[in-house]
Design an enzyme around this catalytic site. Structure first.
Site, PDB file in Angstrom:
ATOM      1  N   ILE A  40      36.785  47.617 -20.971  1.00 46.57           N
ATOM      2  CA  ILE A  40      35.523  47.521 -21.407  1.00 46.57           C
ATOM      3  C   ILE A  40      35.879  49.330 -21.611  1.00 46.57           C
ATOM      4  CG2 ILE A  40      34.889  47.698 -19.214  1.00 46.57           C
ATOM      5  CD1 ILE A  40      32.045  46.527 -20.652  1.00 46.57           C
ATOM      6  N   CYS A  41      35.387  50.404 -22.163  1.00 45.50           N
ATOM      7  CA  CYS A  41      35.185  51.647 -22.415  1.00 45.50           C
ATOM      8  C   CYS A  41      33.774  51.233 -22.516  1.00 45.50           C
ATOM      9  CB  CYS A  41      35.729  51.966 -23.497  1.00 45.50           C
ATOM     10  SG  CYS A  41      35.021  51.994 -24.614  1.00 45.50           S
ATOM     11  N   ARG A  42      33.080  53.032 -22.889  1.00 45.13           N
ATOM     12  CA  ARG A  42      31.640  53.274 -23.013  1.00 45.13           C
ATOM     13  C   ARG A  42      31.380  52.186 -23.880  1.00 45.13           C
ATOM     14  NH1 ARG A  42      31.243  58.708 -24.490  1.00 45.13           N
ATOM     15  NH2 ARG A  42      30.960  58.384 -26.414  1.00 45.13           N
TER      16      ARG A  42
END
Length: 109
Positions: free
Chosen positions: A60-62
């Site tokens: 996951i990232c932003r």
């Protein structure tokens, strides 16, 4: 172009172990409760931080762009990984639990 495997936030349990590839300031502001922080730029030398599991590992990232690139690279290295569609923005929008590093109200920056 190969399609990066995706998983929806709604398909992940609130206590999912996810690999968060955002930068330190983003991590400190808010992250999933059981996330493992491995900033994108450190992934190649931090493979030992990835969960030792037979299950697919969500990354996951932003919003999904950086994690997409990390997932593509990890798949090439033989890892069973999947990109979290919409990233932490989708996680927060779904009302899933988050925590910050300093005890303040967690947020996605």
């Amino acid at each position: 172009m190969s399609q990066t495997p995706l998983i929806s936030v709604s398909d992940l349990p609130d206590d999912a172990v996810v690999v968060d590839v955002r930068e330190d300031n983003e991590w400190h502001a808010g992250h999933a409760p059981n996330a493992i922080h491995v900033p994108m730029g450190t992934v190649p030398e931090s493979l030992d931080k990835l969960p030792d599991t037979d299950e697919t590992i969500p990354v996951i990232c932003r919003s999904g762009g950086r994690s997409d690139r990390v997932v593509q690279w990890l798949v090439q290295q033989g890892f069973d990984v999947v990109n979290v569609d919409g990233g932490m923005r989708a996680w927060a929008a779904a009302g899933k639990q988050m925590r910050s590093e300093d005890g303040s109200e967690p947020s996605v920056i």
